[in-house]
Design a protein around this motif. Structure first.
Motif, PDB file in Angstrom:
ATOM      1  N   ILE A 527     -13.742   5.817 -31.738  1.00 37.93           N
ATOM      2  CA  ILE A 527     -12.975   5.641 -30.507  1.00 37.93           C
ATOM      3  C   ILE A 527     -13.121   4.196 -30.081  1.00 37.93           C
ATOM      4  O   ILE A 527     -14.231   3.655 -30.035  1.00 37.93           O
ATOM      5  N   LYS A 565      -8.046   7.488 -24.196  1.00 40.55           N
ATOM      6  CA  LYS A 565      -8.996   7.256 -25.284  1.00 40.55           C
ATOM      7  C   LYS A 565      -8.230   7.023 -26.586  1.00 40.55           C
ATOM      8  O   LYS A 565      -7.463   7.888 -27.025  1.00 40.55           O
ATOM      9  N   LEU A 646     -17.831  12.753 -27.007  1.00 38.86           N
ATOM     10  CA  LEU A 646     -17.022  12.015 -26.052  1.00 38.86           C
ATOM     11  C   LEU A 646     -17.214  12.631 -24.672  1.00 38.86           C
ATOM     12  O   LEU A 646     -17.006  13.838 -24.479  1.00 38.86           O
TER      13      LEU A 646
END
Length: 746
Positions: A527, A565, A646
């Motif tokens: 990410i 994201k 996440l």
């Protein structure tokens, strides 16, 4: 011929429908390796093979090396009216005569270093221009040798003879063009601003064309010495010229770093005795009556003109490689130019036309011989082992003589093909163990010629003893590859003829293979990061902690942007299969993966909007499979899960517990409290009094970096009255909590 070509070209259709043996579970996509261009074939290795610019292999012409040359450089080649060949060489300056089937015989040697140019006169005399003192020697048809003319120059680069038997001489390094009468009287025909006049040709009207450096010009000069620039090339040096039957000029460039030439010594009269050894004391091939000692008589100097722009002490070039391509230009009589030939990493040193209008070219650095046809296509006849091919001459028997430097040799290229030639392809790396299909080739095989093909395989990049033997040579234009499965393969084509006047040609080679299927390789999966780690506050001089500054960059993104994201990935497939890529997610307390996106891009990204997701920790997974190119039973896949979950946090922090408010005797407001967040660290607390500027609060433990933080606010001294203090608390996800405090100063 037409029937042969048709049968060869049908091979491709047969090849596509032929079957593959599959000894192990493979991918189902058959791979094809084809070679059909000059670029493809130049990767291979060849013996007695020529490569055409249109992508075709044929037999090379037969080549002989003339024996008897004992010099470092062969600078020039000439042919006289009786079709005899003479060679100008150095060091020392030497003239050779090529005797039929008997090699080269030395007929003249001077005290100079090089015979840079040589020409046969229509009167039967041979003229040899030397360096570094600019002396031209004459060898008469009776074998008598003498100084014909001594010029005030360093280099005699080239010579031609006009219709009035005058010798036209291009020189350096003062850029002078001379006309020398048959009696040896010189006159400056053209005094150019260039350093070197490197080559000279004459057209049917006795117009003179001269190639120059360092400005890459071509001058056209009439009989009276009137000159104008016919063409100004981008390159610094035009090294050689040729003229066709239509009067078009061809110019070859040699820009880059070249060979060093000796500098002329101080001005010196030539009136000394030179000893020349005669090779004709026993058995003459040519009746030259050369004395054992030759007295060189002095020839009067002419007045030399010097341009202010000419370079005294000019640095001469050293051996090296071209730093940009070199070209051959075709230039009309009106000065219109077009590039017809380009070559990398090589110098174009000489050119000559044959009787059919084909242009032969020799190059240096990457030494090779080229034949350029009227349609500008070309064939590389041969490559040479020596460093430089410097000169060439075509005879009336259509034999091409080529001279070389760095190792002085003379090659004779005959108008007849070699009986056999071999082309060895570069090695194909299939990336994994592969099984083999068929090999096919498109060709032309005139009567009395044939092409055979063989293959070998192995598992090392360079063929060695562990490789298979060569397969049996196939003569039909396609064959089954019988070698064992392996990672690497190489083919060998053998071209043969029984008639030296014709050659077979190979135009295309294709082979099929089926690699063992391998799973995709996930190179990168992450990410994108955009928030740096918080920094420790600086220490004050008195030892106390200074007020904490913001833990985020000044360009703090709002929460709705932070919630976007960006997921990145990069994947390779060893078999080059089309991939199906799936990105999924699930909560840490969940069991079912939910698909975010699908893609077939091996390098890609996906922006995930997490703004409306519940707070929590989530796992992200990527799966890449070669399903589009393989059936389910042989398809393979790879997957990766992000190591760190996440964190999705769409909720603002909580200003927890009681807020304590005190006022010091000086009127300073003291406010203490705490804030907390379930998923994201507290990274900043700030306040403003009555809507004034925002000021940072002080972290009690010295840094805002935890899920729960205590803070302390100390205002400037305030006058009596009520004040509104607004407190903001930021978390790492960009969420902001707001609290209002009323401060009363009495």
């Amino acid at each position: 011929m037409n029937t042969i070509l048709s049968s060869c070209n049908q091979v491709i259709a047969i090849f596509l429908f032929s079957s593959l043996s599959i000894p192990f579970a493979n991918a189902t996509t058959t791979h094809t390796w084809s070679q059909s261009t000059e670029y493809d074939f130049k990767k291979g290795y060849y013996q007695n093979i020529s490569i055409h610019s249109k992508g075709e292999l044929s037999l090379s012409p037969q080549t002989e090396t003339i024996q008897g040359i004992d010099n470092t450089y062969v600078w020039s080649i000439a042919q006289d009216e009786q079709s005899r060949i003479f060679i100008g060489a150095g060091d020392p300056a030497t003239v050779y005569y090529i005797k039929d089937n008997a090699g080269a015989a030395e007929i003249f040697r001077s005290p100079e270093l090089y015979v840079q140019s040589i020409i046969a006169g229509k009167d039967g005399n041979i003229y040899a221009g030397t360096a570094p003192r600019g002396i031209i020697y004459k060898i008469s048809k009776e074998g008598e040798c003498s100084v014909f003319c001594s010029l005030p120059v360093s280099y005699i680069w080239d010579m031609e003879i006009d219709s009035n038997f005058n010798l036209i001489v291009a020189t350096g390094d003062e850029g002078l063009l001379f006309k020398i009468s048959p009696e040896g009287c010189p006159d400056i025909l053209f005094d150019s601003p260039e350093t070197n006049l490197l080559d000279v040709v004459l057209d049917k009207n006795n117009n003179i064309y001269v190639a120059t450096e360092p400005n890459g010009l071509i001058y056209k000069i009439d009989n009276n010495g009137n000159a104008h620039v016919l063409y100004d090339a981008e390159e610094e040096e035009i090294h050689c010229l040729a003229i066709d039957y239509s009067g078009n000029i061809y110019a070859g460039t040699a820009s880059g770093t070249q060979m060093a030439m000796p500098k002329s010594p101080m001005a010196k009269t030539v009136g000394e005795t030179t000893v020349i050894a005669s090779p004709f004391k026993e058995g003459k091939a040519w009746d030259l009556n050369i004395p054992d000692e030759l007295t060189v008589t002095k020839t009067a100097y002419i007045q030399q003109k010097t341009h202010p722009s000419q370079r005294s002490g000019l640095q001469h070039k050293t051996i090296g490689s071209p730093f940009k391509p070199n070209y051959i230009y075709k230039i009309t009589e009106e000065g219109f130019a077009e590039k017809i030939f380009e070559i990398e990493q090589a110098f174009i040193f000489d050119m000559v036309f044959d009787a059919e209008g084909n242009l032969f070219v020799v190059t240096g650095n990457e030494s090779a011989i080229y034949k350029i046809f009227s349609d500008a296509s070309f064939i590389r006849i041969a490559a040479a082992e020596v460093g430089q091919l410097l000169c060439c001459r075509i005879t009336d028997r259509n034999e091409l003589y080529v001279g070389s430097g760095n190792e002085g040799r003379v090659y004779k290229i005959l108008p007849a093909y070699e009986k056999s030639g071999t082309f060895l392809s570069n090695v194909l790396d299939t990336s994994s163990l592969s099984s083999w299909g068929n090999i096919s080739w498109s060709c032309a095989e005139p009567p009395s010629t044939k092409i055979t093909m063989a293959t070998r395989t192995g598992n090392s990049e360079k063929p060695d003893a562990t490789w298979s033997d060569w397969s049996l040579s196939g003569t039909s234009p396609w064959a089954k590859i019988t070698n064992s499965p392996a990672r690497f393969i190489q083919y060998r084509a053998t071209l043969q003829t029984e008639n030296a006047a014709i050659s077979p040609s190979l135009k295309r080679v294709s082979l099929s293979y089926l690699p063992k299927n391998q799973p995709p390789n996930i190179i990168m999966f992450e990410i994108e990061k955009d928030i740096p780690s918080p920094q420790k506050p600086s220490q004050a001089k008195n030892g106390s902690l200074a007020e904490a500054t913001s833990q985020l960059p000044s360009s703090q993104k709002p929460h709705h942007e932070i919630a976007q994201k960006k997921i990145l990935w990069e994947i390779e497939d060893p078999n080059n299969d089309t991939l199906q890529i799936t990105v999924s997610y699930k909560g840490m307390d969940e069991y079912t993966w939910k698909i975010l996106t699908k893609s077939n891009q091996n390098k890609g990204s996906y922006t995930w909007d997490t703004l409306r997701l519940p707070d929590g920790r989530y796992q992200i997974k990527l799966e890449a499979g070669d399903y589009p190119d393989n059936p389910p039973e042989t398809a393979l896949s790879s997957e990766a899960t992000l190591q760190q979950p996440l964190i999705i946090d769409n909720s603002k922090p909580i200003i927890a517990g009681p807020i304590t408010v005190d006022v010091t005797p000086e009127g300073r407001g003291i406010i203490t409290g705490s804030a907390q967040d379930e998923y994201s660290e507290i990274v900043k607390v700030q306040y403003a009094v009555d809507g004034q500027e925002w000021l940072p609060a002080n972290p009690v433990d010295g840094i805002f970096d935890s899920l729960r933080e205590s803070f302390r606010i100390t205002t400037e001294p305030l006058l009596r009255g009520n004040y509104t203090v607004v407190i903001n608390v930021f978390d790492l996800a960009g969420n902001i909590a707001v609290k209002k405090i009323v401060l009363e100063v009495k």
